[in-house]
Scaffold this active site. Structure first.
Site, PDB file in Angstrom:
ATOM      1  N   ASP A   7      13.140  30.446  35.710  1.00  0.00           N
ATOM      2  CA  ASP A   7      12.384  30.857  34.531  1.00  0.00           C
ATOM      3  C   ASP A   7      13.231  31.652  33.527  1.00  0.00           C
ATOM      4  O   ASP A   7      13.763  32.718  33.853  1.00  0.00           O
ATOM      5  CB  ASP A   7      11.199  31.730  34.941  1.00  0.00           C
ATOM      6  N   ASN A  22       8.666  31.143  30.201  1.00  0.00           N
ATOM      7  CA  ASN A  22       8.670  32.541  29.756  1.00  0.00           C
ATOM      8  C   ASN A  22       9.693  32.797  28.659  1.00  0.00           C
ATOM      9  O   ASN A  22      10.090  33.938  28.416  1.00  0.00           O
ATOM     10  CB  ASN A  22       8.976  33.478  30.938  1.00  0.00           C
ATOM     11  N   HIS A  81       2.121  29.678  32.306  1.00  0.00           N
ATOM     12  CA  HIS A  81       2.153  30.178  30.929  1.00  0.00           C
ATOM     13  C   HIS A  81       2.422  29.081  29.904  1.00  0.00           C
ATOM     14  O   HIS A  81       2.734  29.377  28.742  1.00  0.00           O
ATOM     15  CB  HIS A  81       3.217  31.270  30.782  1.00  0.00           C
ATOM     16  N   HIS A 109       6.136  25.517  40.958  1.00  0.00           N
ATOM     17  CA  HIS A 109       5.870  26.802  40.312  1.00  0.00           C
ATOM     18  C   HIS A 109       4.757  27.491  41.085  1.00  0.00           C
ATOM     19  O   HIS A 109       3.576  27.202  40.897  1.00  0.00           O
ATOM     20  CB  HIS A 109       5.454  26.561  38.855  1.00  0.00           C
ATOM     21  N   HIS A 144       8.788  30.776  39.339  1.00  0.00           N
ATOM     22  CA  HIS A 144       7.659  31.659  39.054  1.00  0.00           C
ATOM     23  C   HIS A 144       7.837  33.111  39.496  1.00  0.00           C
ATOM     24  O   HIS A 144       7.442  34.015  38.760  1.00  0.00           O
ATOM     25  CB  HIS A 144       6.342  31.140  39.650  1.00  0.00           C
ATOM     26  N   HIS A 171      10.591  34.863  39.913  1.00  0.00           N
ATOM     27  CA  HIS A 171      11.705  35.475  39.175  1.00  0.00           C
ATOM     28  C   HIS A 171      12.736  36.169  40.063  1.00  0.00           C
ATOM     29  O   HIS A 171      13.645  36.812  39.549  1.00  0.00           O
ATOM     30  CB  HIS A 171      11.200  36.471  38.125  1.00  0.00           C
TER      31      HIS A 171
END
Length: 268
Positions: A8, A40, A69, A154, A179, A181
């Protein structure tokens, strides 16, 4: 044949690091195909825009995947219908704009399938990901419909990601999580030949709370005065995986974590 997946991209910090370093890394490591999760990448740290997609493609990215998102920047709902290299999770409830799977040509001309899936646990509600995965595997076959298959899963929890990895073992070249991170230290080739890592991590500033400003994030957890989340702005680390593919079988010969720059120790 080498495929690079980057986790991401978070805010300006993550984007800038990719724009500055991706092309040299592609050349240095002789990468044939690049997938980046861009959900993101906007300045706010949620969603992405048409301009951001264009910048990513111009610096060597072949496909951009997303997650929960994906619609946070409203223009994406129209842009995704025009831009076939931008994917949203395939198991979003239909009808949803865009597609969750595509077959693309690598720099060497080989066909790479990219499948974007989203988990069900602690995530925005979507169709059952395991049913969607089984339906996909009945319809598409490795070395028939595509030469290689990359699956971006994800998801929030490690068990769900691990189960998807084993479900696709022998049927995909790479299954990699996104997802959370945070890069996990479990890159390996599974028993039937599929490369796997639970989470690729993020391309963002790790002097943060998963890419967001750390002071503001702490205040929110302490229920003190805070403002809406916003990204940290220090130097980013690029995190992902590189898989070396077997051209004959479409499976993985080996896989290794890719970590470059920023707060994390460089391993590449």
């Amino acid at each position: 044949m080498k495929i690079l997946f980057l986790g991401d991209v978070v805010g300006v910090s993550g984007r800038s690091m990719i724009l500055k370093n991706l092309l040299p890394k592609i050349n240095d490591d002789k990468i044939d195909f690049v997938v980046v999760n861009g959900e993101n990448a906007a300045d706010t740290g949620v969603g992405l825009t048409e301009e951001i997609c264009r910048d990513l493609f111009n610096c060597g990215v072949d496909v951009v995947t997303t997650g929960n998102h994906v619609w946070d920047q409203k223009e994406t709902m129209t842009h995704i219908e025009k831009e076939k290299r931008l994917l949203r999770p395939k198991n979003l409830f239909e009808p949803s704009p865009g597609k969750g799977f595509g077959i693309f040509k690598a720099k060497n001309g080989m066909r790479v399938g990219v499948l974007n899936l989203m988990g069900n646990v602690f995530m925005k509600k979507c169709e059952d990901v395991f049913e969607a995965a089984e339906k996909f595997m009945k319809k598409y076959k490795l070395k028939e419909d595509y030469d290689f298959l990359l699956v971006d899963f994800h998801g929030e929890i490690t068990s769900e990601k691990g189960a998807i990895g084993h479900l696709f073992d022998g049927k995909a070249t790479l299954v990699v999580g996104s997802h959370t991170h945070i890069p996990t230290n479990d890159a390996r080739v599974l028993k039937a030949g599929t490369a796997y890592q639970t989470d690729a991590g993020m391309c963002g500033d790790y002097d943060s709370v998963i890419g967001m400003n750390k002071e503001n994030s702490i205040n929110r957890f302490l229920k003190k005065k805070s403002i809406k989340h916003f990204p940290a702005t220090g130097e980013a680390s690029l995190c992902g995986v590189i898989v070396e593919c077997d051209i004959e079988t479409g499976l993985a010969r080996n896989v290794k974590s890719f970590i470059y720059g920023g707060e994390l120790k460089n391993s590449h």
